[in-house]
Design an enzyme around this catalytic site. Structure first.
Site, PDB file in Angstrom:
ATOM      1  N   ASN A  20       0.877  -1.179   0.000  1.00  0.00           N
ATOM      2  CA  ASN A  20       0.000   0.000   0.000  1.00  0.00           C
ATOM      3  C   ASN A  20       0.910   1.224   0.000  1.00  0.00           C
ATOM      4  O   ASN A  20       1.506   1.555   1.014  1.00  0.00           O
ATOM      5  CB  ASN A  20      -0.889  -0.035   1.256  1.00  0.00           C
ATOM      6  CG  ASN A  20      -1.730   1.219   1.389  1.00  0.00           C
ATOM      7  OD1 ASN A  20      -1.766   2.062   0.484  1.00  0.00           O
ATOM      8  ND2 ASN A  20      -2.406   1.358   2.524  1.00  0.00           N
ATOM      9  N   LYS A  76       0.093   4.233  -0.248  1.00  0.00           N
ATOM     10  CA  LYS A  76      -0.540   5.415   0.371  1.00  0.00           C
ATOM     11  C   LYS A  76      -0.326   6.636  -0.544  1.00  0.00           C
ATOM     12  O   LYS A  76      -0.339   6.483  -1.755  1.00  0.00           O
ATOM     13  CB  LYS A  76      -0.002   5.613   1.792  1.00  0.00           C
ATOM     14  CG  LYS A  76      -0.140   4.331   2.624  1.00  0.00           C
ATOM     15  CD  LYS A  76       0.109   4.507   4.078  1.00  0.00           C
ATOM     16  CE  LYS A  76      -0.069   3.175   4.787  1.00  0.00           C
ATOM     17  NZ  LYS A  76       0.033   3.267   6.245  1.00  0.00           N
ATOM     18  N   HIS A 104      -9.437   1.359   5.219  1.00  0.00           N
ATOM     19  CA  HIS A 104      -8.164   1.566   5.917  1.00  0.00           C
ATOM     20  C   HIS A 104      -8.386   2.577   7.049  1.00  0.00           C
ATOM     21  O   HIS A 104      -9.132   3.537   6.889  1.00  0.00           O
ATOM     22  CB  HIS A 104      -7.109   2.075   4.932  1.00  0.00           C
ATOM     23  CG  HIS A 104      -5.721   2.007   5.492  1.00  0.00           C
ATOM     24  ND1 HIS A 104      -5.266   2.898   6.436  1.00  0.00           N
ATOM     25  CD2 HIS A 104      -4.708   1.136   5.263  1.00  0.00           C
ATOM     26  CE1 HIS A 104      -4.013   2.576   6.760  1.00  0.00           C
ATOM     27  NE2 HIS A 104      -3.660   1.509   6.063  1.00  0.00           N
ATOM     28  N   GLU A 110      -6.666   4.944   8.055  1.00  0.00           N
ATOM     29  CA  GLU A 110      -6.344   6.330   7.701  1.00  0.00           C
ATOM     30  C   GLU A 110      -7.532   6.993   6.999  1.00  0.00           C
ATOM     31  O   GLU A 110      -7.762   8.187   7.149  1.00  0.00           O
ATOM     32  CB  GLU A 110      -5.077   6.364   6.838  1.00  0.00           C
ATOM     33  CG  GLU A 110      -3.842   6.079   7.681  1.00  0.00           C
ATOM     34  CD  GLU A 110      -2.662   5.534   6.922  1.00  0.00           C
ATOM     35  OE1 GLU A 110      -2.662   5.541   5.677  1.00  0.00           O
ATOM     36  OE2 GLU A 110      -1.704   5.076   7.594  1.00  0.00           O
ATOM     37  N   GLU A 153      -5.067  -4.611  10.746  1.00  0.00           N
ATOM     38  CA  GLU A 153      -4.002  -3.618  10.909  1.00  0.00           C
ATOM     39  C   GLU A 153      -4.261  -2.808  12.179  1.00  0.00           C
ATOM     40  O   GLU A 153      -4.994  -1.800  12.130  1.00  0.00           O
ATOM     41  CB  GLU A 153      -3.977  -2.661   9.712  1.00  0.00           C
ATOM     42  CG  GLU A 153      -3.749  -3.328   8.384  1.00  0.00           C
ATOM     43  CD  GLU A 153      -3.213  -2.343   7.355  1.00  0.00           C
ATOM     44  OE1 GLU A 153      -2.105  -2.570   6.860  1.00  0.00           O
ATOM     45  OE2 GLU A 153      -3.880  -1.328   7.089  1.00  0.00           O
ATOM     46  N   GLY A 163       3.067   2.212  10.822  1.00  0.00           N
ATOM     47  CA  GLY A 163       4.087   3.243  10.655  1.00  0.00           C
ATOM     48  C   GLY A 163       4.860   3.577  11.924  1.00  0.00           C
ATOM     49  O   GLY A 163       5.543   4.593  11.982  1.00  0.00           O
ATOM     50  N   SER A 203       3.821  -2.199  10.397  1.00  0.00           N
ATOM     51  CA  SER A 203       5.277  -2.273  10.615  1.00  0.00           C
ATOM     52  C   SER A 203       5.875  -3.615  10.223  1.00  0.00           C
ATOM     53  O   SER A 203       6.803  -4.100  10.874  1.00  0.00           O
ATOM     54  CB  SER A 203       5.625  -1.929  12.070  1.00  0.00           C
ATOM     55  OG  SER A 203       5.273  -0.587  12.344  1.00  0.00           O
TER      56      SER A 203
END
Ligand code: 13P
Length: 253
Positions: free
Chosen positions: A10, A12, A93, A95, A164, A170, A210
């Site tokens: 991904n 992003k 997701h 985000e 996730e 991250g 991660s």
């Protein structure tokens, strides 16, 4: 891992045309690792270019609109993505749930639209740190998935789930093998409840948060892990294919 591991990058909001060389390198390496299914979701602007150049990897998108067409300035439908060469779409997701206020029902509508357009869906789920600390991570994730997964005939053929945990994205702090095994086992039970034993057992459950070439072998070896959804480490062919290599080694062992 009973099925071919599914390793998905991904990207992003990263990547201009200069990144096409990385996509080419990923594609070349993927041709040498046929036991692993490798895919990349670049930003919209690169989907068609990656699709045209890729011989082995599938290209996908990171979101889609729930409608097919119409007055939705700035949005892109699943049909348009398929037309550009996308074979799958990442939906829900964290985000997007956070910065675009996407609710479970909105994510579910998008999933229906994507499956109707013949695309595969990677449905994301995951809890925030506060929820994990409160001991309610499993309840939260199962409820989130229950309300986000589409109840459609043959949905499972084109479905994967990605767990996730938000606190692992991250941060360099991946979840532990025990936490991943416990959550993936709970997700498997939900999939079987929703879709039946045969179909619910087919859906691959990816872990994301991660993942890197050094921890991939351990994390991908957890119970019910069918692959990885990779952010930062998917931006270079070397690190991304290091993860694919680890997945292939587990297959062999
Ligand atoms: P990182 O691999 O950078 O933690 O990102 C994970 C992710 O959000 C993939 O969708």
């Amino acid at each position: 891992m009973p099925q071919r591991p599914y390793i998905v990058g991904n990207w992003k909001m990263n990547g201009t045309r200069a990144m096409l060389s990385e996509a080419r390198a990923i594609d070349r390496a993927a041709q040498r690792h046929m036991k692993v299914e490798v895919a990349v979701a670049p930003p919209y602007t690169l989907i068609h270019a990656v699709h045209r150049e890729a011989a082995q990897i599938a290209v996908g998108a990171q979101d889609c609109h729930p409608g097919q067409e119409g007055p939705h300035t700035g949005d892109i439908s699943a049909t348009m993505l398929a037309d550009a060469g996308a074979k799958f779409v990442i939906l829900g997701h964290s985000e997007r749930r956070e910065s675009h206020n996407e609710s479970n029902s909105c994510v579910q509508d998008k999933a229906r639209a994507a499956l109707d357009a013949g695309m595969r869906v990677i449905m994301c789920c995951g809890e925030a740190d506060k929820i994990r600390q409160s001991g309610k991570a499993e309840d939260f994730v199962i409820q989130q998935l229950r309300e986000s997964l589409p109840a459609m005939e043959n949905a499972t053929e084109n479905l994967a789930v990605a767990y996730e945990p938000i606190w692992a994205i991250g941060t360099g702090n991946s979840a532990t093998v025990d936490d991943i095994s416990a959550m993936h086992t709970a997700i498997r039970a939900l999939l079987v409840e929703l879709y039946g034993v045969e179909e619910g057992s087919e859906v691959r459950i990816l872990y994301g948060g991660s993942v890197n070439p050094d921890n991939a072998r351990e994390l991908l070896g957890a119970d019910e892990v069918g692959g990885a959804l990779v952010g930062g480490a998917s931006l270079t062919a070397d690190s991304f294919m290091g993860i694919a290599l680890a997945a292939g080694e587990i297959q062999d062992s």
